[in-house]
Design an enzyme around this catalytic site. Structure first.
Site, mmCIF file in Angstrom:
data_model
loop_
_atom_site.group_PDB
_atom_site.id
_atom_site.type_symbol
_atom_site.label_atom_id
_atom_site.label_comp_id
_atom_site.label_asym_id
_atom_site.label_seq_id
_atom_site.Cartn_x
_atom_site.Cartn_y
_atom_site.Cartn_z
ATOM 1 N N LYS A 192 0.845 -1.200 0.000
ATOM 2 C CA LYS A 192 0.000 0.000 0.000
ATOM 3 C C LYS A 192 0.876 1.244 0.000
ATOM 4 O O LYS A 192 1.507 1.588 0.994
ATOM 5 C CB LYS A 192 -0.929 0.053 1.214
ATOM 6 C CG LYS A 192 -2.044 1.086 0.960
ATOM 7 C CD LYS A 192 -2.616 1.726 2.192
ATOM 8 C CE LYS A 192 -1.795 2.829 2.776
ATOM 9 N NZ LYS A 192 -1.713 4.068 1.971
ATOM 10 N N GLU A 267 10.218 1.138 10.312
ATOM 11 C CA GLU A 267 11.280 2.124 10.097
ATOM 12 C C GLU A 267 10.612 3.473 10.305
ATOM 13 O O GLU A 267 9.809 3.904 9.480
ATOM 14 C CB GLU A 267 11.841 1.944 8.687
ATOM 15 C CG GLU A 267 13.248 2.453 8.549
ATOM 16 C CD GLU A 267 13.266 3.869 8.062
ATOM 17 O OE1 GLU A 267 13.233 4.774 8.923
ATOM 18 O OE2 GLU A 267 13.283 4.060 6.843
ATOM 19 N N CYS A 301 13.763 10.517 7.031
ATOM 20 C CA CYS A 301 13.705 10.035 8.415
ATOM 21 C C CYS A 301 15.061 10.131 9.089
ATOM 22 O O CYS A 301 15.139 10.327 10.291
ATOM 23 C CB CYS A 301 13.144 8.625 8.476
ATOM 24 S SG CYS A 301 13.967 7.531 7.349
ATOM 25 N N GLU A 398 10.307 15.465 15.831
ATOM 26 C CA GLU A 398 10.706 15.381 14.431
ATOM 27 C C GLU A 398 9.893 16.409 13.633
ATOM 28 O O GLU A 398 8.667 16.395 13.662
ATOM 29 C CB GLU A 398 10.423 13.976 13.893
ATOM 30 C CG GLU A 398 10.893 13.807 12.465
ATOM 31 C CD GLU A 398 10.659 12.390 11.936
ATOM 32 O OE1 GLU A 398 9.556 11.863 12.129
ATOM 33 O OE2 GLU A 398 11.591 11.842 11.318
#
Ligand code: ADP
Ligand code: MG
Length: 497
Positions: A192, A267, A301, A398
């Site tokens: 997906k 992750e 990331c 983040e």
């Protein structure tokens, strides 16, 4: 702005205009919902395609197809060398269609075309690397100490049907990082893509069929995270879910996976530190640290988002990084000479702007960020927040944008410096810039992160494992470890009498 679209290849324009369906069991099928959703070019805000809205009903069909392919199709008895051959064929197709895939990546995600083009080349390398492992995933003979005579060995077997949920920051690379090891290991997949960037996954589906993968081995369901994604993560017929995305969504995936205790690899986010020591080669460290945060407009990331610079060189490094940021050209990814594209969406841009405002409100000095932004598209200029403090939200959370938080240090004590590096709930990456190898090795050991680069940033070699400590995730991508995480390990003990 739309005049840029005249630069698109005829095959790209034709692809965009095709009706987009779901890939289930080797066929392109209509979604059960009969709905479609808009795909936006983040560089203009214009709608460039409409794709099928897959929902739980389509996930059911895709999982059933993947199950059949895993248990009874030609894939179930495929020899490793056959999987290698198919993957190598796919790598060739990725290269042959590199220009087209790069243009789609730019349109869908916004990144500059040259950057997208390099990324596509990287995907072919990754597929080839993983293709080689299919024939090399050996177990071992195990010497037993029990009475009697034994032959015992271990073997890797594919985990089964895998659900893969990927983000929007590197749409094609993320699809390949997930698919290649799973297919090399002999799994079947329901993929997906992110709702913001579904296009290259669909084009990839076409290439996968062209390469000759049997029906049901790769199924691709476009749709929204809370619907198709959640259904995939929770599905009792899925043996493993592999996810890349935010830590918050990762936790939802874990909860959804509990029902059948499917295997989970994640992750997730990061708030990765970069340290510049006073002896570092600043000619390399300054652009290195700037790229670590500004590359892909910070939507990475493993972005180096916390910068610690020794006070002796702090002022110079900060001024130069801010100047580097100001020299970067912002624009639509299809424009010549553009360094940075837009952020992926309006909400993402607003999130990032809110962080900068929050930093400003807490009194930090803001350097850079003054470029005139293109009129259309979700642009944010590279920004440096100077003299930030460990307790600030901008330093703890983040941001996922081109916003660097910088802090000076004047400590020589590695334990205390490691304390700064590790003062985060994340642990994905860290960068060290120094000429002192002993210092680099000793510091690397003390950092709680899955990857450390010395005098470099983001070493994306397919052979090098990548993944997070702490809340940056579970498991590793790339390297042999990625394949092993798509396998169960079986031990067999034979009583020879
Ligand atoms: P963002 O918030 O920036 O879109 P996410 O981590 O939420 O980042 O999204 C990454 C991927 O996870 C996308 O493919 C998205 O559709 C999917 N996703 C989002 N929410 C869920 C969920 N609850 N369950 C499964 N997948 C999800
Ligand atoms: Mg898009």
């Amino acid at each position: 702005m739309h005049t840029l679209y005249s630069r698109l290849g005829a095959n790209v324009t034709a692809f965009l205009a095709r009706p987009h369906r779901l890939l289930i069991d080797g066929q392109w099928v209509e979604p059960r919902s009969e709905r479609r959703f808009d795909v936006e070019d983040p560089g203009t805000g214009a709608v460039i395609a409409r794709v099928a809205e897959g929902t739980a009903a389509d996930i059911d069909l895709a999982v059933a197809a993947a199950r059949r392919a895993f248990e009874s199709g030609p894939w179930a008895t495929s020899r490793p060398a056959e999987r290698t051959r198919l993957l190598l064929r796919l790598a060739e197709l990725l290269e042959q269609h590199g220009d087209e895939l790069a243009q789609l990546e730019t349109l869908d995600n916004g990144k500059p075309l040259a950057v997208a083009r390099r990324g596509i080349a990287g995907t072919a390398d990754m597929v080839r690397y993983m293709a080689g492992w299919a024939t090399k995933l050996t177990g071992e003979a195990v010497p037993l100490s029990m009475p009697g005579e034994w032959h015992a060995y271990t073997a890797h077997e594919p985990v089964g049907v895998v659900g893969q949920i990927i983000p929007w920051n590197f749409p094609l690379s993320m699809a390949i990082w997930k698919l290649a090891p799973a297919l090399a290991a002999g799994c079947t997949v329901v993929l997906k893509p992110a709702e913001q960037t579904p296009l290259n996954a669909l084009r990839l589906g076409e290439l996968i069929l062209e390469a000759g993968f049997p029906p049901g081995v790769v199924n691709i369901v476009t749709g929204f995270g809370g619907d198709a994604g959640a259904a995939l993560a929770a599905h009792p017929g899925v043996d493993k879910v592999a996810f890349t995305g935010s830590t918050q969504t990762g936790k939802r995936i874990v909860q959804a996976a509990l029902g059948n205790l499917k295997r989970v690899t994640l992750e997730l986010g990061g708030k990765s530190p970069v340290f510049i020591f006073p002896d570092a080669d600043l000619e390399a460290a300054i652009p290195g640290a700037a790229n670590a945060i500004f590359f892909n407009s910070g939507q990475v990331c493993s972005a180096g988002s916390r910068l610690y610079v020794h006070r002796r060189v702090y002022d110079r490094v900060l001024a130069d990084i801010a100047a580097h940021g100001e020299r970067l050209r912002l624009g639509h990814g299809l424009e010549e000479g553009v360094d940075l594209g837009p952020l992926i969406s309006r909400p993402q841009r607003e999130r990032v702007e809110a962080y900068v405002a929050d930093g400003r409100a807490s009194g930090v000095e803001v350097l850079g960020g003054r470029q005139v932004l293109p009129e259309h598209g979700h642009f944010v200029a590279p920004t440096v927040l100077a003299d930030t403090r460990a307790d600030l939200r901008v330093v703890r959370e983040e941001i996922f944008g081109p916003v660097l938080c910088a802090m000076p240090f004047d400590d020589d004590d590695l334990e205390r410096l490691a304390g700064l590096a590790n003062d985060t709930e994340y642990g994905l990456f860290a960068g060290i810039w120094t000429r002192d190898l002993t210092l680099a090795h000793r510091f690397a050991r003390r950092i709680r992160a899955g990857s450390v680069s010395v005098n470099a940033h983001m070493v994306n070699d397919p052979a090098l494992p990548f993944g997070g400590y702490k809340q940056s995730g579970w498991g590793r991508e790339r390297g042999r470890e990625a394949l092993e995480l798509y396998c169960e390990l079986k031990s067999v003990a034979i009583n020879l009498g």
